[in-house]
Design an enzyme around this catalytic site. Structure first.
Site, PDB file in Angstrom:
ATOM      1  N   LYS A  49      24.507  28.342 -57.805  1.00  0.00           N
ATOM      2  CA  LYS A  49      24.108  27.646 -56.576  1.00  0.00           C
ATOM      3  C   LYS A  49      25.231  26.708 -56.149  1.00  0.00           C
ATOM      4  O   LYS A  49      26.174  26.446 -56.891  1.00  0.00           O
ATOM      5  CB  LYS A  49      22.823  26.831 -56.787  1.00  0.00           C
ATOM      6  N   SER A  91      21.242  35.132 -53.621  1.00  0.00           N
ATOM      7  CA  SER A  91      20.940  33.809 -53.066  1.00  0.00           C
ATOM      8  C   SER A  91      22.178  33.050 -52.607  1.00  0.00           C
ATOM      9  O   SER A  91      22.061  32.062 -51.891  1.00  0.00           O
ATOM     10  CB  SER A  91      20.185  32.962 -54.093  1.00  0.00           C
TER      11      SER A  91
END
Length: 254
Positions: A91, A50
């Site tokens: 993230k 991701s």
């Protein structure tokens, strides 16, 4: 009588002392650099793709242990949040408490408090000033970040399960600062390199975070290794030279 023995021994003793000092200082730097790194950094394995292309699935990274108050926009952080699965995740922080994060503007860019943000770390984004690339997100969204929380997105926007997935939940997908454990500073394996702070967030209040101490730690370890090897080599040369001096014939005094 010989006029060279005492002088040779003196040079040998000085050489041995200097080489021993170099080795001792080298050990302090070498071990100190590793110890400093162990205190400041924690290794992690990136679980998913991701955050591609910044970091890939399976990368071994070094993350600096930080307090939530040290988090800045643009930081790539490691956090654990029960609503997200209660396991460490990686993230990028794009909004902090009080921010309004939205996407996308007319050029497909993310905006923070109405200010567009260029994101050169995305696969599809074009460099600032060039023609616009693919949008920073596949669907438009907006969120207001509560105080004491952060809004997080993955760099691989097409597949990342990030704050956008939790927009309907309390906090509109944001995560408490207390959930943040560390900030990525470098990839250790398989492609070593520093994780740069994006300058695109520098103009917003609070700016961007400073780089971690990893370069200084690596310099200390490298300098320590060089001193250890250099000191050991010099000591060996000095010992051989002293041995030759002891076996040589004394000079005659006329």
């Amino acid at each position: 009588m010989s006029g060279t023995g005492r002088t040779g021994d003196g040079h040998g003793r000085l050489g041995n002392a200097l080489s021993s000092l170099a080795v001792a200082v080298g050990c302090v730097l070498f071990l100190g650099g590793f110890a400093w790194g162990a205190v400041v950094y924690k290794p992690y394995t990136v679980p998913t793709a991701s955050m591609s292309p910044t970091v890939e699935a399976g990368d071994r990274v070094l993350a600096e242990r930080i307090d939530g108050a040290d988090v800045r926009r643009g930081d790539v952080v490691v956090f654990t949040e029960a609503v997200w699965g209660a396991q460490p995740m990686v993230k990028r922080v794009v909004g902090v408490g009080g921010d309004k994060v939205a996407c996308c503007d007319a050029r497909g860019r993310l905006t923070v408090n109405g200010q567009p943000v260029e994101e050169p770390y995305l696969h599809a984004q074009s460099p600032a000033g060039s023609q616009p690339g693919a949008p920073a997100a596949q669907q438009d969204f907006s969120a207001e970040v509560p105080k004491g929380q952060v809004f997080l997105l993955g760099d691989e926007r097409s597949t990342s399960l990030d704050s956008r997935v939790h927009l309907e939940e309390p906090g509109q997908g944001s995560v408490p600062l207390s959930a943040v454990q560390a900030r990525l500073d470098a990839v250790a394996w398989p492609s070593p390199g520093l994780v740069e702070r994006p300058e695109s967030f520098a103009g917003l209040p609070g700016g961007i975070s400073a780089g971690g101490p990893l370069p200084f730690q690596l310099a200390a370890v490298g300098a320590g290794a060089a001193l250890i090897l250099g000191g050991a080599a010099a000591g060996s040369i000095t010992a051989r030279a002293a041995g030759r001096g002891r076996t040589g014939k004394p000079a005659r005094v006329r």
